[in-house]
Design an enzyme around this catalytic site. Structure first.
Site, mmCIF file in Angstrom:
data_model
loop_
_atom_site.group_PDB
_atom_site.id
_atom_site.type_symbol
_atom_site.label_atom_id
_atom_site.label_comp_id
_atom_site.label_asym_id
_atom_site.label_seq_id
_atom_site.Cartn_x
_atom_site.Cartn_y
_atom_site.Cartn_z
ATOM 1 N N GLU A 81 -69.553 -123.488 -22.685
ATOM 2 C CA GLU A 81 -69.319 -122.167 -23.310
ATOM 3 C C GLU A 81 -68.875 -122.328 -24.766
ATOM 4 O OE1 GLU A 81 -70.222 -119.528 -21.775
ATOM 5 O OE2 GLU A 81 -69.996 -119.853 -19.616
ATOM 6 N N CYS A 138 -87.650 -114.305 -18.496
ATOM 7 C CA CYS A 138 -87.135 -112.936 -18.671
ATOM 8 C C CYS A 138 -86.935 -112.279 -17.299
ATOM 9 C CB CYS A 138 -88.150 -112.151 -19.503
ATOM 10 S SG CYS A 138 -87.777 -110.399 -19.669
ATOM 11 N N HIS A 180 -88.664 -107.361 -24.714
ATOM 12 C CA HIS A 180 -87.918 -106.436 -23.861
ATOM 13 C C HIS A 180 -86.552 -106.087 -24.448
ATOM 14 C CE1 HIS A 180 -90.737 -107.198 -20.344
ATOM 15 N NE2 HIS A 180 -90.728 -105.895 -20.572
HETATM 16 ZN ZN LIG Z 1 -89.678 -109.807 -20.980
#
Ligand SMILES: [Zn+2]
Length: 205
Positions: A81, A138, A180
């Protein structure tokens, strides 16, 4: 002089799991290592690094690397992280790599849920000797593009814009591709739940 590596990716791209696999292999080969993480990451454990597939690695949780000094026999430092540290902390890691034989592997997110670079990640992109992209697909239905961004949403599926940078935990985020991300983030009336529902309908037609 040793190398500073930056493994970057979105949430759920197996970064912490890969860190754990490296630690496991160092134990097998007898290499000395230590793992650190920011105190911000206290989702599953205050100290251990816990990956989503269940690999657990013992680590030191530190707020900053100001006073951090690796043990004298350490050969590898694993940082999880890393985006939650500061650019100054990244400079400290670069100095360790430049002045010792300790190889450093940093794992973290590149961009936050507003599509902006984390300051520490920007510093690493500038300073790291080796950049490694950790790829995952995705999460939007029917999309097979690689995820590069995060969409943050509330429990009603409303997109959350602005505010603080990505918090730890993936429950209210989706890892999405650039197309997106902009389709959802740039459209004020876009709603994630409706979007997924419509896409699922299209899929079943
Ligand atoms: Zn996508």
């Amino acid at each position: 002089m040793a190398k500073l590596h930056f493994y970057y990716g979105v949430m759920s791209s197996s970064k912490s799991a890969m860190l754990g696999i490296n630690a496991f292999n160092f134990n097998r080969t007898g290499n000395k290592w230590e793992a650190i993480k920011p105190t911000t990451d206290n989702r599953d454990s205050k100290t251990d690094i816990v990956s989503r597939v269940g690999i657990r690695t013992s680590a030191r949780a530190l707020q900053s690397l100001d006073k951090y000094t690796p043990k004298p026999d350490t050969q590898f430092i694993l940082v999880d992280e890393v985006q939650f540290f500061s650019p100054k902390d990244i400079e400290k890691l670069a100095t360790i790599a430049d002045t010792t034989n300790i190889t450093i592997f940093c794992y973290g997110l590149k961009v936050d849920s507003n599509g902006n670079l984390f300051p520490a990640s920007a510093k690493l992109l500038a300073e790291a000797d080796e950049l490694h992209s950790m790829e995952t697909v995705c999460e939007m239905p029917c999309c097979s593009a690689m995820a590069s961004h995060h969409i943050r949403f509330d429990d009603k599926g409303n997109i959350i814009r602005g505010g603080s940078q990505v918090e730890v935990g993936a429950s209210q985020y989706k890892s999405v591709c650039r197309k997106h991300f902009h389709e959802l983030y740039d459209n004020p009336s876009a709603k994630l739940s409706a979007y997924i529902y419509e896409r699922n309908l299209q899929k079943t037609k």
